[in-house]
Design an enzyme around this catalytic site. Structure first.
Site, PDB file in Angstrom:
ATOM      1  CG  ASP A   1      -2.198   0.867   0.906  1.00  9.10           C
ATOM      2  OD1 ASP A   1      -2.143   1.685  -0.034  1.00  9.10           O
ATOM      3  OD2 ASP A   1      -3.212   0.747   1.622  1.00  9.10           O
TER       4      ASP A   1
HETATM    5  C1  BGC Z   1      -5.078   3.237   0.270  1.00  6.68           C
HETATM    6  C2  BGC Z   1      -5.270   2.249  -0.848  1.00  6.68           C
HETATM    7  C3  BGC Z   1      -5.150   2.937  -2.176  1.00  6.68           C
HETATM    8  C4  BGC Z   1      -3.787   3.600  -2.254  1.00  6.68           C
HETATM    9  C5  BGC Z   1      -3.494   4.266  -3.580  1.00  6.68           C
HETATM   10  C6  BGC Z   1      -3.833   4.085   0.090  1.00  6.68           C
HETATM   11  O1  BGC Z   1      -3.788   5.137   0.979  1.00  6.68           O
HETATM   12  O2  BGC Z   1      -5.018   2.545   1.488  1.00  6.68           O
HETATM   13  O3  BGC Z   1      -6.522   1.623  -0.703  1.00  6.68           O
HETATM   14  O4  BGC Z   1      -5.355   2.041  -3.215  1.00  6.68           O
HETATM   15  O5  BGC Z   1      -3.719   4.579  -1.238  1.00  6.68           O
HETATM   16  O6  BGC Z   1      -4.199   5.425  -3.755  1.00  6.68           O
END
Ligand code: BGC
Length: 742
Positions: A276
């Site tokens: 993530d």
């Molecule tokens: C979130 C994810 C997301 C990623 C990219 C993160 O902060 O937890 O779910 O896909 O950002 O934007």
């Protein structure tokens, strides 16, 4: 003995090797890998956020230091960046563009929690297809969805992005979304690689606070949190994303047990695992890594293929490989996974996106699907004296409330690319679609959900007095749910409750429509309102959908994908709880306890003195304008052996006056087992349309695999003994029949 074993190991290696070279994609990967330098391999494992055509980005692309870019949206820019990668980097490996396309790209569908309330997998699949068509037209070929975290805590803002509390329903919804995003063939230019996220256990976050710690025993992990992810693998999901949280002290981005043992070994997953956002770096803050180099080592060891925005891999892998801490073989495995997806998406053959004559946004067909999804996602919780649908005697309506005309809020969380100017609000829809039939008096009362303005309430009361019926649209602004937007108090924000009471005091019938990103504690409001529709954040077409439901052009068929608590202190509260040794068959509520009474444990049961036991509305609940009668269930056999199946059936009759759809739910209970089992578990559902007066027999097949659970030795099997099975309209009703597993 040893020699025999060795022979078989060698044979397997040779066979696997042959399988690789026989597969044209694997052969291409082998060939390309053999030409890649270590730095170029590491580059593929690096995902950066877009910075347009910045000099820095272009130079990194040209030197092969980027494998994927997220958040780059403009077609001209994505094509130009792609040209740099394909024409000006040494090996010409195409980039993979990614974006969070969560519940629509331009045409916004209801938030995933609302979509789950439709219990209509075909509809959900078709919605994800719309999102894929729209998003791929800008060069994006990878979405970070579906989020299939089990969410049993409405304080957690990300419950909005989830499909609710149940592993089975979440699995079905997740698979539908994956199919819709990915289409029939990944190489089709309108296919969007899906991402099963967040692996794993993110929804178990302590106190419903985002990014928080989780403690999940392995049996619970495997029985509750992992099944939707396993289903996603079986459905061919192209990618996985690590979660931010630690499970039992181990952050997911460094979790070998989750990512190598379960995902790769047990499930045989061969897609990409991406971290993530900066989650590799965050292992330092978690307190399990000294520095970014240490975090890099842990993440690579744990099998995380791609680093999203930690700058860990690009800065540290080379040194770790050169010093022998990480083997280049491990890096090759990750690069293989990444290249495999790029080949499967057809990016090597067709790296650019054709500019369409018209962008395929907001087509009539897409808007119609979004509207239908919003219709089916609304759950009718109460309808006293059949107030809904409004009949011809109603000549005027007062449209009130902060969500009645709030184009951005009805879209909900996670829709960066949405344009609120395309939202059709409830007020606009009621005026446009039904304004010729009824007089529409509009007065918001409160301008946004947290508004405390008493003067606004006074104006709303004046409007209500002039109308036959009050239509009150309350809820949460879109910014009150979603990532990092958690609440400890999940009641209606601002003065919305006071607004309802004031409107109720006018004596006019009140229809309350709740547009929110989570279950809210609305016990008092439900008792005051005459009719209640729980509509979540319904997206671009929320207005027309709600207008059609209110005026009877559509009939509600949504069912709760998550329990609505009475009080926040009941959380976590979910239907598949355990019985306990003292179930709440007797309760003495707080105001019935005599002052000065002595303590006694006699007759004590499991409940709260103030909330009692049980939810405000249970999982699976949802009324209709018609009524459905369920006959008793029939079971095809009284006993079965391991590996066999039985059929459970019943007749459902639409006994009311409206043609309507019903979600028949199939529950099972394991009465005695080596571990205490849930009081019920959803094992199937069917959404069927029945004409007024029509009767239909429905069948569910149940095999013994579906009765299996993990025991303390981590063996997954169904234990012999007595079971109950039943089919019902929600998780709290229905009469069980019994059968035996021999
Ligand atoms: C979130 C994810 C997301 C990623 C990219 C993160 O902060 O937890 O779910 O896909 O950002 O934007």
């Amino acid at each position: 003995m040893f020699k025999k074993k060795l022979f078989f190991i060698m044979l397997t290696i040779v066979l696997v090797g042959c399988a690789h070279t026989n597969d044209p994609i694997e052969a291409k990967i082998d060939e390309l890998l053999s030409r890649m330098t270590l730095q170029e391999k590491i580059g593929q494992m690096n995902q950066l956020t877009g910075t347009g055509l910045s000099k820095d980005m272009i130079s990194q692309i040209k030197s092969g230091k980027v494998g994927s870019i997220l958040n780059e949206l403009d077609l001209k820019t994505t094509n130009e960046l792609q040209r740099k990668a394909v024409k000006e980097s040494r090996l010409g490996i195409p980039l993979l563009f990614a974006r969070d396309v969560i519940h629509g790209f331009k045409t916004i569908f209801p938030i995933p929690l609302g979509q789950a309330a439709t219990w209509n997998t075909q509809l959900i699949e078709s919605g994800a297809r719309v999102a894929a068509l729209e998003a791929t037209s800008t060069g994006i070929r990878w979405t970070f969805a579906p989020m299939i975290d089990i969410a049993r805590d409405p304080r957690w803002g990300r419950i909005a992005e989830s499909c609710g509390e149940d592993p089975y329903l979440t699995s079905q919804m997740g698979v539908a979304m994956i199919k819709g995003f990915q289409g029939k063939n990944l190489s089709d230019p309108t296919s969007l690689a899906a991402c099963a996220k967040h692996f794993a256990g993110y929804g178990a976050t302590e106190s419903g606070k985002d990014y928080n710690t989780t403690w999940i025993p392995e049996v619970q992990l495997r029985d509750v949190y992992l099944p939707p992810f396993k289903m996603a693998v079986d459905a061919g999901v192209a990618t996985f994303m690590c979660s931010f949280n630690d499970i039992n002290g181990v952050p997911s981005s460094g979790n070998e047990f989750l990512n190598r043992q379960i995902l790769r070994k047990e499930w045989n997953y061969s897609g990409i695992l991406v971290s993530d956002w900066a989650s590799i770096d965050q292992m330092i803050k978690h307190g399990v890594c000294n520095d970014l180099k240490d975090a890099t080592q842990k993440a690579v060891k744990a099998g995380v293929d791609m680093d999203m925005m930690s700058y860990a891999y690009i800065n540290h892998i080379e040194e770790l490989v050169k010093s022998g801490v990480i083997s280049e073989k491990q890096i090759d495995e990750s690069v293989r996974n990444i290249l495999r997806l790029k080949y499967r998406l057809g990016l090597f053959d067709h790296p650019y996106t054709k500019e369409p004559a018209n962008m395929p946004f907001y087509t009539e067909e897409s808007l119609e699907k979004a509207k239908q999804t919003a219709i089916e996602s609304a759950v009718l919780l109460k309808n006293d004296r059949n107030l809904l649908p409004l009949n011809e005697a109603v000549k005027s309506v007062a449209v009130i409330g902060p969500l009645s005309d709030s184009p951005a809020d009805q879209l909900g969380t996670w829709c960066f690319d949405a344009e609120p100017s395309h939202s059709v609000t409830p007020l606009a829809a009621i005026q446009n679609l039904y304004g010729s039939k009824v007089k529409v008096i509009a007065e918001k009362g409160l301008t946004y959900s947290r508004d405390m303005n008493a003067q606004g309430i006074a104006k709303a009361v004046l409007a209500a007095r002039k109308a036959d019926v009050v239509l009150l649209f309350v809820g949460e602004e879109s910014q009150l749910s979603g990532e990092a937007h958690c609440r400890a108090d999940i009641s209606l924000p601002g003065a919305q409750s006071a607004l309802l009471t004031a409107l109720k005091n006018t004596g006019k019938p009140v229809v309350m429509v709740v547009m929110a990103g989570r279950p809210l504690t609305i016990g008092k409001e439900v008792s005051e309102a005459d009719a209640v529709l729980y509509a979540f954040h319904g997206g671009t077409m929320a207005g027309p959908a709600l207008a059609d439901l209110i005026f009877g052009k559509a009939v509600p068929s949504g069912k709760l994908p998550v329990t609505l608590p009475r009080m926040v202190g009941q959380v976590p509260i979910y239907y598949a709880h355990k019985m306990t040794g003292r179930p709440a068959d007797k309760m003495t509520m707080i105001d019935k306890i005599p002052v000065g009474a002595n303590q006694t444990s006699l007759g004590n049961t499991s409940y709260h003195l103030d909330a009692g036991d049980g939810p405000l509305f249970p999982f699976g609940f949802g009324l209709s304008y018609t009524a459905f009668h369920y006959s008793g269930v029939k079971i095809s056999k009284n006993s079965i052996s391991q590996g066999q199946s039985i059929t459970v059936s019943c007749e459902i009759t639409n006994t009311g006056k409206f043609d309507a759809a019903e979600v028949a739910q199939f529950y099972v209970r394991d009465l005695v087992a080596s571990l205490a089992r849930p009081v019920k578990e959803l094992k199937g559902f069917q959404k069927i349309s029945l004409k007024a007066g029509e009767t239909r027999t429905i069948n569910f097949t149940l095999n013994t695999e579906q009765l299996a659970f993990y025991n303390t030795d981590m063996i997954n099997r169904a234990e012999p003994g007595d079971f109950q099975a039943w089919i019902s309209t929600d998780s709290q009703s229905g009469k069980p029949a019994t059968f035996k597993l021999l």
